[in-house]
Structure formats: C-alpha cells, structure tokens
Design a protein around this motif. Structure first.
Motif, PDB file in Angstrom:
ATOM      1  N   PRO A   1      16.343 -12.012  -1.149  1.00 52.26           N
ATOM      2  CA  PRO A   1      16.383 -10.627  -0.647  1.00 52.26           C
ATOM      3  C   PRO A   1      14.989  -9.975  -0.739  1.00 52.26           C
ATOM      4  CG  PRO A   1      17.172 -10.701  -2.897  1.00 52.26           C
ATOM      5  CD  PRO A   1      16.886 -12.128  -2.514  1.00 52.26           C
ATOM      6  N   ALA A   2      14.749  -9.043   0.127  1.00 53.93           N
ATOM      7  CA  ALA A   2      13.467  -8.335   0.121  1.00 53.93           C
ATOM      8  C   ALA A   2      13.434  -7.342  -1.037  1.00 53.93           C
ATOM      9  CB  ALA A   2      13.265  -7.610   1.442  1.00 53.93           C
ATOM     10  N   ASP A   3      12.289  -7.210  -1.656  1.00 54.94           N
ATOM     11  CA  ASP A   3      12.107  -6.271  -2.760  1.00 54.94           C
ATOM     12  C   ASP A   3      11.819  -4.883  -2.174  1.00 54.94           C
ATOM     13  OD1 ASP A   3      11.081  -4.704  -4.902  1.00 54.94           O
ATOM     14  OD2 ASP A   3      10.563  -6.540  -5.991  1.00 54.94           O
ATOM     15  N   ILE A   4      12.809  -3.988  -2.285  1.00 54.58           N
ATOM     16  CA  ILE A   4      12.688  -2.658  -1.670  1.00 54.58           C
ATOM     17  C   ILE A   4      11.530  -1.877  -2.269  1.00 54.58           C
ATOM     18  CG2 ILE A   4      13.856  -0.474  -1.203  1.00 54.58           C
ATOM     19  CD1 ILE A   4      14.970  -2.838   0.313  1.00 54.58           C
ATOM     20  N   SER A   5      11.306  -2.038  -3.570  1.00 57.52           N
ATOM     21  CA  SER A   5      10.219  -1.270  -4.206  1.00 57.52           C
ATOM     22  C   SER A   5       8.863  -1.663  -3.626  1.00 57.52           C
ATOM     23  CB  SER A   5      10.232  -1.493  -5.724  1.00 57.52           C
ATOM     24  OG  SER A   5       9.952  -2.848  -6.043  1.00 57.52           O
ATOM     25  N   PHE A   6       8.683  -2.962  -3.340  1.00 58.50           N
ATOM     26  CA  PHE A   6       7.437  -3.409  -2.717  1.00 58.50           C
ATOM     27  C   PHE A   6       7.320  -2.849  -1.306  1.00 58.50           C
ATOM     28  CE2 PHE A   6       5.868  -7.383  -5.150  1.00 58.50           C
ATOM     29  CZ  PHE A   6       6.044  -6.714  -6.346  1.00 58.50           C
ATOM     30  N   ILE A   7       8.420  -2.864  -0.561  1.00 59.05           N
ATOM     31  CA  ILE A   7       8.403  -2.348   0.812  1.00 59.05           C
ATOM     32  C   ILE A   7       7.988  -0.880   0.811  1.00 59.05           C
ATOM     33  CG2 ILE A   7       9.868  -1.747   2.780  1.00 59.05           C
ATOM     34  CD1 ILE A   7      11.394  -4.339   2.289  1.00 59.05           C
ATOM     35  N   VAL A   8       8.570  -0.109  -0.104  1.00 57.86           N
ATOM     36  CA  VAL A   8       8.225   1.313  -0.207  1.00 57.86           C
ATOM     37  C   VAL A   8       6.747   1.476  -0.551  1.00 57.86           C
ATOM     38  CG1 VAL A   8       8.612   3.430  -1.535  1.00 57.86           C
ATOM     39  CG2 VAL A   8      10.564   2.063  -0.794  1.00 57.86           C
ATOM     40  N   ASN A   9       6.267   0.659  -1.481  1.00 57.54           N
ATOM     41  CA  ASN A   9       4.871   0.764  -1.907  1.00 57.54           C
ATOM     42  C   ASN A   9       3.913   0.458  -0.764  1.00 57.54           C
ATOM     43  OD1 ASN A   9       2.621   0.958  -3.637  1.00 57.54           O
ATOM     44  ND2 ASN A   9       2.677  -1.248  -4.030  1.00 57.54           N
ATOM     45  N   TYR A  10       4.184  -0.609  -0.025  1.00 52.94           N
ATOM     46  CA  TYR A  10       3.259  -1.011   1.037  1.00 52.94           C
ATOM     47  C   TYR A  10       3.312  -0.043   2.222  1.00 52.94           C
ATOM     48  CZ  TYR A  10       3.094  -5.335  -1.699  1.00 52.94           C
ATOM     49  OH  TYR A  10       2.944  -6.243  -2.716  1.00 52.94           O
ATOM     50  N   LYS A  11       4.486   0.453   2.543  1.00 51.74           N
ATOM     51  CA  LYS A  11       4.581   1.446   3.627  1.00 51.74           C
ATOM     52  C   LYS A  11       3.907   2.755   3.215  1.00 51.74           C
ATOM     53  CE  LYS A  11       8.594  -0.148   6.248  1.00 51.74           C
ATOM     54  NZ  LYS A  11       9.926   0.197   6.800  1.00 51.74           N
ATOM     55  N   ASN A  12       4.029   3.087   1.952  1.00 54.12           N
ATOM     56  CA  ASN A  12       3.340   4.268   1.424  1.00 54.12           C
ATOM     57  C   ASN A  12       1.830   4.119   1.605  1.00 54.12           C
ATOM     58  OD1 ASN A  12       2.725   6.605  -0.109  1.00 54.12           O
ATOM     59  ND2 ASN A  12       2.624   5.392  -1.986  1.00 54.12           N
ATOM     60  N   ASN A  13       1.321   2.918   1.343  1.00 46.71           N
ATOM     61  CA  ASN A  13      -0.111   2.670   1.516  1.00 46.71           C
ATOM     62  C   ASN A  13      -0.520   2.777   2.986  1.00 46.71           C
ATOM     63  OD1 ASN A  13      -0.379   2.257  -1.210  1.00 46.71           O
ATOM     64  ND2 ASN A  13      -0.358   0.023  -1.091  1.00 46.71           N
ATOM     65  N   ILE A  14       0.325   2.262   3.866  1.00 49.41           N
ATOM     66  CA  ILE A  14       0.036   2.361   5.303  1.00 49.41           C
ATOM     67  C   ILE A  14      -0.042   3.826   5.719  1.00 49.41           C
ATOM     68  CG2 ILE A  14       0.975   1.933   7.615  1.00 49.41           C
ATOM     69  CD1 ILE A  14       2.150  -0.703   6.460  1.00 49.41           C
ATOM     70  N   ALA A  15       0.929   4.616   5.241  1.00 47.38           N
ATOM     71  CA  ALA A  15       0.938   6.043   5.572  1.00 47.38           C
ATOM     72  C   ALA A  15      -0.327   6.733   5.061  1.00 47.38           C
ATOM     73  CB  ALA A  15       2.185   6.709   4.992  1.00 47.38           C
ATOM     74  N   SER A  16      -0.782   6.349   3.872  1.00 47.74           N
ATOM     75  CA  SER A  16      -1.992   6.968   3.313  1.00 47.74           C
ATOM     76  C   SER A  16      -3.222   6.639   4.151  1.00 47.74           C
ATOM     77  CB  SER A  16      -2.196   6.502   1.869  1.00 47.74           C
ATOM     78  OG  SER A  16      -1.135   6.969   1.048  1.00 47.74           O
ATOM     79  N   ALA A  17      -3.283   5.403   4.664  1.00 49.05           N
ATOM     80  CA  ALA A  17      -4.403   5.042   5.539  1.00 49.05           C
ATOM     81  C   ALA A  17      -4.332   5.832   6.845  1.00 49.05           C
ATOM     82  CB  ALA A  17      -4.388   3.543   5.819  1.00 49.05           C
ATOM     83  N   LEU A  18      -3.136   6.009   7.389  1.00 50.49           N
ATOM     84  CA  LEU A  18      -2.972   6.821   8.604  1.00 50.49           C
ATOM     85  C   LEU A  18      -3.398   8.263   8.336  1.00 50.49           C
ATOM     86  CD1 LEU A  18       0.471   5.461   9.847  1.00 50.49           C
ATOM     87  CD2 LEU A  18      -1.743   5.118  10.959  1.00 50.49           C
ATOM     88  N   ARG A  19      -3.078   8.748   7.160  1.00 50.99           N
ATOM     89  CA  ARG A  19      -3.488  10.107   6.785  1.00 50.99           C
ATOM     90  C   ARG A  19      -5.003  10.226   6.792  1.00 50.99           C
ATOM     91  NH1 ARG A  19      -2.653  10.295   1.255  1.00 50.99           N
ATOM     92  NH2 ARG A  19      -4.867  10.492   0.821  1.00 50.99           N
ATOM     93  N   LYS A  20      -5.682   9.234   6.232  1.00 49.62           N
ATOM     94  CA  LYS A  20      -7.142   9.255   6.214  1.00 49.62           C
ATOM     95  C   LYS A  20      -7.722   9.178   7.620  1.00 49.62           C
ATOM     96  CE  LYS A  20      -8.264   9.486   1.822  1.00 49.62           C
ATOM     97  NZ  LYS A  20      -9.110  10.587   1.296  1.00 49.62           N
ATOM     98  N   LEU A  21      -6.989   8.525   8.526  1.00 48.21           N
ATOM     99  CA  LEU A  21      -7.422   8.451   9.918  1.00 48.21           C
ATOM    100  C   LEU A  21      -7.045   9.704  10.695  1.00 48.21           C
ATOM    101  CD1 LEU A  21      -6.505   4.719  10.673  1.00 48.21           C
ATOM    102  CD2 LEU A  21      -8.810   5.692  10.539  1.00 48.21           C
TER     103      LEU A  21
END
Length: 920
Positions: free
Chosen positions: A192-212
């Motif tokens: 099964p996929a680790d939901i906590s990791f998914i949340v963490n990595y998507k959070n990082n993607i959102a932060s990069a989009l914010r910086k852009l």
C-alpha cells in the motif's frame, strides 16, 4: 541521572578494557554487537541508551578492524553509530563514521555496492544541514548512481525528495518540482502507498509552486491535503505563507494563527505579515520571540532561520526610516546566509560566489542592504553612501549572474531574471546618480555595463553554453548525450503543448521528468570538467574601449536604450565619444508604441495620418535627444529595451514632410552589447539555401499562395527548393551547408505559447498532419554556428511574447539561439509583393559584398524610389517590417571592393602623373 551515568561508565569499562587475550575472539564483538542492536532498535530509546549503543558500536568497530572477517557487521556498526550521532547533531563524528563505512565497502570487493546508498544519502543530508550544499549534492549524486544501478532499492523516494529540497533551497524551484514528483511517483506506485509520504511530497510540490508565484495552484494543493489529517498544522502554516507571499497579510495571519507549534519560522512569518500591514509593534513582538527561540538553540553554526530574523529586523527598521540601523541587521543576516562570507564591516559585501547558495533569500537580503544605503544617502547626501549602495547592488547582481549559470532550464533562468530586474534598474539609477554627482566616467561605464547585462541574459547564457561544447578535451560522448537530451526534452515539451488527452499528458510528463533528471545528472558531470567549469563561470562583459577601438567602424554609431521609473536613457557610443542622453518616459510614449504596433500589424484599419503622427512623436522622444551625438555616421546599431523592441526605427521621421531615418542610417539591431564582437568573419562564396513552398496554389485555404515568393529566390546561386521540393526534411538535410538561408514561406507566432510558433514547409502528408512544420523548440537545437545569415521573409517571424528584460521571444531569436550570426526577420504580416521586391534587392547588394545593414537599407530605398510602385504602397506598413538583427558584416567579398581598389589606384596614378608633368 546519576544511575544512568554510572551505567554508561560501567559499559565503557566492559567494552574497552582488554580481557587478557592476545587476539579478540568473535564472541567478543558478537555479544557487544547484539547488545548495541537491541539498544538501537528499542522502542523506548533515550539519550542514555543511544549513548550506550554508540559506545558498543565503537567497540565492535575496534575489534573488527583487526579481523579479516564479518565486514558486513563492521560496515553496519559504522552506519548505525553515524545515524545515532546524527540524531544529536554531532555532525563531524557522524560524517567520519559514514566516510569509514563507505571506505569499508570500497576496500572489500565482496561487499555489494548497494550498501553505499544509505551512507551517501545520510552524508548528503548532514552537509545540507550545514549549508554545505555542494558537498550535499555530491553525496546525493553518488546515492543516485546507486539507485540507477539498483532501481528497486529501498528509500529511493527519500533521495529524490531530498534532491528536490536541495534545489528548492537553492532557488531552482522548477527543478525541485521535477524531483518531488519523481519521489511522489515512487510512493504512489507502492502497495500500500504511504499516505504520510504522499502528503509530504505534494506539500513540497505546492511550496515550489508558491515560490514560482503560482499561488492558486499551491493553495489548491495545500487545502486538498488537509483532509488526510497528516501535518495539518504545517499545512496551515504553508497556506498562511502562501497568502503572505501573494500580498494578503490578513489572510496569512488568520492561517498562521491556527498553528499551535512555536518555532522561529512561524514567528518570522508573523513578523513579516505585520510589517506588510505596517503594524510595527506587533512585528517587533514576534521578532523578539523568534530571537528568543534562536538563543535557546543557538550554536556556532550559521542558521538560515536566524538569518531571516535578522533580515526582517532590517525590514522593520527601514519601515521606521532608520536605514543606518537597518544596514547592520542586513549585514549580519548576509553573514548567516552566505556560508563563505564573514566580514563584519557593513560596507563590505560578498565579492564572489561558488557553488550552491540560498539564492533568492541571500539575493533579497543583499539587495535590501543596497536599498538601505540608497535611503541613507537620501537622508545624508553623503556620496560615500551612494557608492556603497552601488557596490552592494553589484554584489547582488553578481550572485544572480552566478545562479543563472547554475540553472539548467530557460524557464528557471527567466524566472530568476524577472526577480532581479528591479535590482538592475536600481543599480543603473545609482550609477547614473554617481556620474552626475562626480562626473567620473567610470560610473557611466558601470551604468552601461549593468544595463547591457540585464538584457537578454538568458540568451547570453545559452550562447555561452553553446561555446562551451567546443572546449578541447571534453568527452565527446558527454556533449552528444547533452545535445540529444536537450532535443528530446524540447520534443516532449512540444508534444505536451499539443496534447489534450489527460492520460497521454500524464505519461509524457513522467517521461519528461525522467529526461530532466538525466539531464541534470549529465550537466553535473560536465561541471566537474575543470576547463568547462572555469569557462562557464567566466563573465563575458562588454568593454567600452573594445567597442570603440575594435568593434565599431568609423562610420558606425551604437545607441542602447534603458529605462527605470520615469527616466529614459539612451547610451551612445562612437569611435570618438561615449555618453548618454536622458529624457522622461511618459504614458504617452508607451501608448504611442502600442498604437504604432497595432497600426503596422494591421490589427486595425491602417490610419496613415495616425502612423505619421505617432512616428514623429516617437522620433522626437527617443531619437532627437541622441542624434547630435552621432551626426556624421552612416550606420546605426540599435539595442532596444523591452517595448522599444517593437519599433522599426527606420520608419521614424522628424515631420510628415521629411524623410524617415532610413535615409540617414543603415540600421541593424541586437539584443545586448554583450553579443557584439570584433568583426573577423571570413568572407565566403555567396551561396543560398532558398526555400519557397507556396509559389503555387495551396490545398490549404489557410496557407494561401505566396505568388511573389518565387521572385524572392529567383536567380540565386546555391540550392533552390520550390513547392514539392521545399520540405522540412530537405531543409534539415541541407541547412548547415550554406552561409545564407532564405525561407520565403508562411509562419505563425504564438505569443501566449511560444512553443507552438512554427515555420511552414510543403506538406507531403494529409492536411491535419503537422510534421511539415518546423517548430520553435526544434530551431533551438539546430547547429547553425556556421550560418552567417537567415532571411525570414515569412510573416511575423520577429513577433512574439515580450518578457521583461529578456526581450521578444520569437522565431528569429530561436535562430540566434542556434548560433546563427544574423537574421533578417519580419515584425508583422506584410505585403507579399513588397517583401519580394525588397528581399530580391537585398540579395543583389549582398552578392556585391555590401554589409548586411547597408544592403537592407539600399533595398528599401530602391523600393521607395521605384516609380513603377504606386505611392499608396510606400507607407511604413509595406516596407518597414523587415529588420536586421545581429552581425552586420558583409558575407561575400564582392566585386565592388575590386572595382574600388582599381578606381583608387587609377586616381593615385593619375595624380602622380599630373604632378610629374607639372614638375617638368
């Protein structure tokens, strides 16, 4: 605590006192190793138990280092001890243990190199925490090599996430997204996929989009992740920061108020929000709380968060109009943020930069310090403060220049350029102020250099990279792989822009992400080549003396425009003089530019009187102030700036009844003075690859016949491809074999999606097939370093998206990117017959050996003075669309030189004969 201390001492005695044996036995280390493992894996570990485990692992290492067996346990003991040292931020000890573990594997050939993944990964993490970003990247790349060899290795997603964090921290946000998405794809593929990791990595993607500055996208991701229930407070924090970055301080405070944890980052962000709202008492309160947190955890190491606190304290003091006190805060912040800078003198700045940095954070802080010096000058009128401001702006721009060369993609470079444009303007303004105050021409030269560095800097960097590929000694395979990856990345980007199917887009994006990761790895290998790295980070900056002595001809003048605030500057350079003419920019200036562009582009029914009036206004505004300084010259090199790039200067006239500038100067254009070089082009035989796909009626109504295109290419020497022969395949086969390329065809400029701009060739397949089009990304990856001139008589090839500082992103620019020395291009859709007449005459004069700008000038004058052409068709919208960009030197040696030499010889001989006869 006393009992725990006694236990630790007893264990130390047990594991370190020799037992009277000459050689340690296996039982000596096995029992100790098992004991250490129990402590390491304990679910109720404490600092004491961890310390005991470290001591036990050390003893195991001591024993096994003298034995030839059980290298796996030796390796594991080093790694486990290092991980425990990491836990307590004993970084030096941890790095030594990781280095030892790596050495064990490298010395013992029977151990699998897959074991190296973990020590490489963790060593990279330690260096990241120490601000040693280059060392961090080195270890991450080593770990990545292991992943490439063993794709199914555990924790590979952690590596890609850490690489993403590293690139995020150093300001390459676009690249960070690539790595975050790679990490996310690995986790999502697990079952099964680790939901906590998914949340963490998507959070990082959102932060990069914010910086852009893609705030809506970032907010959508943050808010969607809250429903999973993981890291909710951190998500609220990030939502608050997103509103803060977008300029909505009230919403920022609302979400930051939902964050219950108390740390330096939260207090810094709250302080920044209150500074935005000009609630300075509240800002002071939160900055003090941030400082209190720092003091509790402070060490001798530099920390980013404390650097941010100091930066915001400087912002607070600037809001209170206390620049002198703000300077000290900014300077202290720079020391915290730059790992290589420790000078306590506020007037001093980082002078050079190496490797990776907290790019945007450090840049913004250095710029803020420069602004403080400028405000201090406004208060004191002390010229030294203004000089310090210029020095500090120069430091910020040196960092930006360094970072731009570190970035791999044009998107990242363009984003950087947009963020530093204000600093360029402030630096030019400051240099001009210093020149006016001191009359020291060094400041004027400095202003000119800064202005030129700001223009088309992405193209400057790209062309510099093109030169790097020719360095002797570089591994040919690296260059081939680099070029192939660039081409494949462009191809995928184009395919994505053309695709509407969601599933297909997702697959293409995954493929693109993997290619970009490969390209990033390959570029790091190139950077490790000393000659490549040294030349890459050598600045190519124009020198005024070189321009005057070696670049400009006696009959040539250069004018270069720049503006900031309401000030329009026009620098002028001739062999004899250098200076600038200043005037005020007004809304009327930019309205006139827009109006002229719309009229000439045929976006509205052409009002010829309006065109004349607007042309006269522009002439008086941007040309008249500088003309007295360039009188007597015949050739004019124009370097426009931003919106001025839309103006065909040749069409501007002083009054309705006077001739346009065309009659006064042979005009050419360039992107920046930094593109200019000594004119040492070898003359060649004038041969042309000419392509005219639409001389006959087309099957496609949207691509009408260009009935006069045959006239453009008729009689040319070289290879002429007409109609069915004028295919894209034929062009790609022959384009690098001729000094001149002439494309008499249709083209489409897409201002909103430049990737979809293209040049049309003859279509051999059904009409809905697009393989006959040469798209802009394909042009970028042609090798046109030997091409001296491309003539694009196709419609609107010089039109495109205007990007601040960088200029117009057009099809013609793509040919410059590919290495072509000069381009004759069309700024708008023009009359086919007029274009054919002018281009035909251009070829006529080029074959005679005239410089390119003079050939174009004479061709246009021939058109205007031809009595067979109706006067109705002699307005600028018919003839002014064709402009020359780039090198203006002749292509062919031409017969005129031969005849000129003969004529001069005859004159000299005649004079000598006359003098001799008179003497007799």
């Amino acid at each position: 605590m006393a009992r725990q201390g006694l236990l630790l001492i007893l264990l130390l005695l047990v594991v370190t006192i020799p037992r009277g044996q000459k050689k340690p036995k296996q039982a000596d280390y096995k029992s100790i190793y098992h004991y250490a493992e129990e402590l390491y894996r304990s679910g109720s570990a404490t600092s004491t138990s961890d310390s005991l485990a470290i001591v036990a692992y050390h003893r195991v290492v001591q024993i096994l280092s003298a034995l030839p067996e059980n290298d796996t346990i030796l390796f594991d003991s080093y790694v486990k001890a290092a991980i425990l040292e990491m836990t307590y931020r004993r970084d030096t000890a941890a790095l030594l243990h990781f280095a030892a573990s790596i050495n064990v594997v490298k010395q013992k050939s029977h151990l699998p190199d897959s074991l190296l993944f973990q020590p490489y990964l963790y060593a990279g993490s330690i260096h990241y925490s120490l601000f040693n970003f280059d060392s961090s990247l080195y270890y991450y790349r080593q770990a990545e090599n292991i992943v490439n060899k063993y794709p199914s290795i555990a924790e590979s997603e952690r590596l890609y996430n850490k690489l993403g964090v590293l690139f995020f921290e150093t300001g390459d946000y676009r690249k960070s997204i690539v790595y975050f998405e790679k990490a996310l794809s690995i986790v999502e593929a697990q079952s099964p996929a680790d939901i906590s990791f998914i949340v963490n990595y998507k959070n990082n993607i959102a932060s990069a989009l914010r910086k852009l500055r893609r705030y809506p996208e970032a907010l959508n991701i943050y808010k969607s992740l809250i429903t999973f229930g993981y890291n909710v407070e951190e998500l609220h924090h990030n939502i608050g920061v997103c509103y803060l970055d977008a300029g909505d301080a009230k919403q920022a405070i609302k979400f930051l108020g939902r964050v219950e944890y108390s740390n330096e980052v939260k207090y810094n962000d709250l302080a920044s929000a209150y500074i935005q709202l000009n609630k300075l008492d509240s800002a002071t309160y939160f900055l003090q709380k941030a400082f209190d947190v720092y003091q509790k955890t402070s060490s001798n190491q530099k920390t980013k968060d404390y650097g941010i606190t100091l930066k915001y304290e400087g912002d607070l003091l600037m809001a209170k109009h206390l620049p002198k006190q703000a300077l000290q805060k900014y300077h202290s912040s720079i020391i915290q943020l730059d790992p290589d800078f420790n000078d306590p003198v506020a007037e001093h700045n980082p002078a050079s930069f190496y490797g990776l940095h907290n790019s945007f954070l450090l840049f913004n802080t250095i710029k803020a310090k420069a602004d403080a010096f400028a405000q201090l000058f406004a208060q004191t009128k002390d010229k030294q403060q203004l000089s310090s401001a210029l020095d500090t702006y120069s430091s910020a721009l040196a960092l930006a220049n360094h970072v731009e060369k570190m970035y791999r993609s044009d998107e990242s470079k363009l984003f950087l350029e947009q963020n530093v444009s204000v600093a360029y303007k402030e630096a030019v303004k400051t240099a001009i102020q210093l020149f006016e105050l001191t009359k020291d021409r060094l400041y004027l030269k400095k202003a000119f250099n800064i202005a030129e560095n700001s223009k088309a800097s992405v193209l400057q960097t790209d062309l510099h990279d093109l030169e790097l590929n020719n360095i002797i000694g570089l591994p040919p395979k690296l260059i081939r792989d680099q070029n192939q990856l660039k081409a494949n990345i462009s191809k995928l980007n184009f395919q994505i822009s053309q695709t509407t199917d969601t599933i297909a887009i997702e697959k293409l994006q995954n493929d693109l992400r993997d290619l970009e990761i490969q390209f990033s790895r390959l570029q790091d290998k190139l950077d490790n080549e000393p000659a490549y790295y040294q030349l890459k980070f050598t600045n190519k900056e124009v020198n005024i003396d070189t321009l005057q002595q070696k670049v400009l001809a006696k009959d040539e003048a250069l004018i270069s425009y720049y503006y900031y605030g309401n000030q329009l500057l026009c620098f002028y350079i001739t062999r004899e003089d250098f200076g600038y003419a200043g005037s005020n920019t007004t809304k009327n200036l930019f309205d006139n530019i827009v109006s002229l562009r719309r009229q000439l582009n045929g976006l509205e029914t052409t009002d010829k009187k309006l065109v004349l009036n607007v042309s006269t206004d522009l002439y008086n505004n941007i040309l008249r102030p500088v003309l007295p300084h360039i009188s007597g010259k015949k050739r004019l090199l124009v370097i426009p700036y931003n919106e001025l790039s839309y103006i065909p200067f040749e069409a501007l006239a002083p009054t309705d009844n006077e001739r346009p500038l065309l009659y006064k100067f042979a005009v050419s254009y360039n992107y920046s003075a930094n593109f200019l070089s000594t004119n040492d082009n070898e003359k060649s035989k004038y041969e042309t690859l000419a392509i005219a796909p639409f001389t006959l009626d087309s099957r496609n109504e949207s691509l009408p016949r260009l009935s006069h295109s045959l006239q453009e290419v008729a009689g040319l020497k070289g290879k002429i491809l007409i109609d069915k022969e004028a295919t894209k395949q034929q062009f790609l086969k022959f384009y690098d074999q001729f000094p001149v390329i002439h494309l008499a065809t249709h083209a489409r400029a897409n201002d909103s999606v430049p990737l979809q701009s293209y040049i049309e060739f003859f279509a051999t397949k059904p009409l809905n097939d697009t393989s006959h089009r040469l798209y802009e990304p394909e042009i970028y990856h042609l090798d046109m370093k030997k091409t001296q001139l491309v003539i694009l008589s196709a419609c609107e090839t010089g039109s495109g998206q205007l990007i601040n500082e960088e200029g117009i992103i057009s099809l013609s620019r793509a040919f410059s990117y590919a290495g072509c020395k000069s381009v004759i291009t069309s700024l708008w859709k023009a009359d086919d017959a007029a274009t054919a007449f002018i281009i035909n005459r251009v070829h006529h004069y080029l074959q005679k050996g005239l410089p390119k700008n003079e050939a174009l000038q004479k061709a246009k004058i021939d058109y205007l003075e031809n009595n067979e052409i109706d006067a109705r068709f002699k307005t600028p919208d018919y003839w002014a669309h064709l402009v020359l960009i780039g090198n203006d030197e002749p292509i062919a040696r031409g017969y005129y030189t031969f005849y000129l030499v003969i004529a001069i010889t005859i004159i000299i001989v005649s004079v000598m004969v006359v003098r001799k006869s008179r003497t007799k």
